[in-house]
Enzyme design. Sequence first.
Site, PDB file in Angstrom:
ATOM      1  N   HIS A  14     -43.201 -75.573  -5.765  1.00 24.07           N
ATOM      2  CA  HIS A  14     -42.333 -75.929  -4.618  1.00 24.07           C
ATOM      3  C   HIS A  14     -42.810 -77.259  -4.049  1.00 24.07           C
ATOM      4  O   HIS A  14     -43.832 -77.311  -3.357  1.00 24.07           O
ATOM      5  CB  HIS A  14     -42.397 -74.838  -3.543  1.00 24.07           C
ATOM      6  CG  HIS A  14     -41.504 -75.088  -2.356  1.00 24.07           C
ATOM      7  ND1 HIS A  14     -40.723 -74.095  -1.798  1.00 24.07           N
ATOM      8  CD2 HIS A  14     -41.266 -76.196  -1.599  1.00 24.07           C
ATOM      9  CE1 HIS A  14     -40.047 -74.573  -0.772  1.00 24.07           C
ATOM     10  NE2 HIS A  14     -40.372 -75.867  -0.622  1.00 24.07           N
ATOM     11  N   HIS A 136     -35.208 -70.098   0.892  1.00 29.11           N
ATOM     12  CA  HIS A 136     -35.819 -70.407   2.195  1.00 29.11           C
ATOM     13  C   HIS A 136     -35.465 -69.236   3.097  1.00 29.11           C
ATOM     14  O   HIS A 136     -34.324 -69.105   3.523  1.00 29.11           O
ATOM     15  CB  HIS A 136     -35.305 -71.731   2.780  1.00 29.11           C
ATOM     16  CG  HIS A 136     -35.955 -72.044   4.106  1.00 29.11           C
ATOM     17  ND1 HIS A 136     -36.924 -73.005   4.261  1.00 29.11           N
ATOM     18  CD2 HIS A 136     -35.800 -71.465   5.325  1.00 29.11           C
ATOM     19  CE1 HIS A 136     -37.335 -73.014   5.526  1.00 29.11           C
ATOM     20  NE2 HIS A 136     -36.668 -72.091   6.192  1.00 29.11           N
TER      21      HIS A 136
HETATM   22  N1  LIG Z   1     -41.001 -77.020   4.997  1.00 27.10           N
HETATM   23  C1  LIG Z   1     -40.545 -77.890   5.862  1.00 27.10           C
HETATM   24  O1  LIG Z   1     -40.875 -77.805   7.044  1.00 27.10           O
HETATM   25  N2  LIG Z   1     -39.736 -78.906   5.500  1.00 27.10           N
HETATM   26  C2  LIG Z   1     -39.106 -79.109   4.228  1.00 27.10           C
HETATM   27  C3  LIG Z   1     -37.950 -78.196   3.985  1.00 27.10           C
HETATM   28  C4  LIG Z   1     -38.346 -76.771   3.655  1.00 27.10           C
HETATM   29  O2  LIG Z   1     -39.039 -76.513   2.674  1.00 27.10           O
HETATM   30  O3  LIG Z   1     -37.951 -75.851   4.389  1.00 27.10           O
HETATM   31  C5  LIG Z   1     -38.645 -80.564   4.142  1.00 27.10           C
HETATM   32  O4  LIG Z   1     -37.826 -80.881   3.268  1.00 27.10           O
HETATM   33  O5  LIG Z   1     -39.113 -81.392   4.936  1.00 27.10           O
HETATM   34 ZN   LIG Z   2     -39.943 -76.865   1.074  1.00 28.18          ZN
HETATM   35 ZN   LIG Z   3     -37.991 -74.209   3.059  1.00 25.70          ZN
END
Ligand SMILES: NC(=O)N[C@@H](CC(=O)O)C(=O)O
Ligand SMILES: [Zn+2]
Ligand SMILES: [Zn+2]
Length: 344
Positions: A14, A136
């Site tokens: 991820h 998510h």
């Molecule tokens: N994790 C986060 O806080 N941000 C991620 C998006 C995500 O993975 O939810 C992003 O693209 O900035």
């Molecule tokens: Zn993410």
């Molecule tokens: Zn996410």
Amino acid sequence: MAQTLTITRPDDWHIHLRDGDQLATTVPDAARYFARAIIMPNLVPPVMNAEQALAYKSRIMANRPAGSQFEPLMVLYLTDNTSADDIRTARAAGVVAAKLYPAGATTNSASGVTDITRLYPVLEVMAEVGMLLLVHGEVTDSSIDIFDREKAFIDRTLLPLRAAMPSLKIVLEHITTADAAQFVTGACDNTAATITAHHLLYNRNHMLAGGIRPHYYCLPILKRSSHQEALIAAATSGSARFFLGTDSAPHAKEKKEAACGCAGSYTAYAAIELYAEAFEAAGALDKLEGFASHFGPDFYGLARNTDTITLEKADWQVPDTIAMAGTQLVPLRAGETLTWRVAR
Ligand SMILES: NC(=O)N[C@@H](CC(=O)O)C(=O)O
Ligand SMILES: [Zn+2]
Ligand SMILES: [Zn+2]
């Protein structure tokens, strides 16, 4: 002689690489020692079909350091309009997964899905062609407290989805609660989760006690320490259902240090080093290899990497900022000391 740890080469299941000039920073960081990475599709506009995924992949490949074998694994962004045909075409083009962003849940999720049950026919096709669903896992209902949104999503959306689609492989991404760990442990074999280094290392006190620290702000948000402990227990349990996904998510310094700051933490510059610290603190360095290098490819149905990397115990100072596309980004632990590094 410094303490060392040699493990099968890891992958990152991820990561956000962003696009354009940002790739000149994010791709080399991701490619330092990860063999493969699952590339999140939340660009603006998002990666919605095979053609866009292949074009994005070639922009990533163009930014690989010379000699790098780094392989980006591409993901489709589900919208209300994703069709069965989009899925079949993407699978044929080598796309491995599709991502469910509940509309409005996180960074660049405005085009996400408003009602997942209406996409069930599309998810059936994903199961049929062997494409994974990455999730998510947060509700977007503004009446639900932000600290409860993951649990509410499991209860309202994920349990019914899991029951309706037993043959679909589902990865609950970047889990942050004991509830999520329990859900994954108790669900059928086609269920897994990624866990970030920052959710293993921190809880909401680190973000909020004694001053607000925007670089710890990511979604799903850091929870209380009992949840952190449950995540550490899951990651170090040796269960093949939990594996490495950094969720490294760069945002320019001024977008983080703002009255309304963006969600996301940048960890790709030292990902395995941060995980090693968390596993060492739990007395579980022997469990790092399974989590970082075995369970991810096993779940995705891909071969494990065959070469190794070696970590060594050695203090080094994290830079205050990292240059990215004419801006600066502040890495997690900026200016502080890390205790592990990857030997050359
Ligand atoms: N994790 C986060 O806080 N941000 C991620 C998006 C995500 O993975 O939810 C992003 O693209 O900035
Ligand atoms: Zn993410
Ligand atoms: Zn996410």
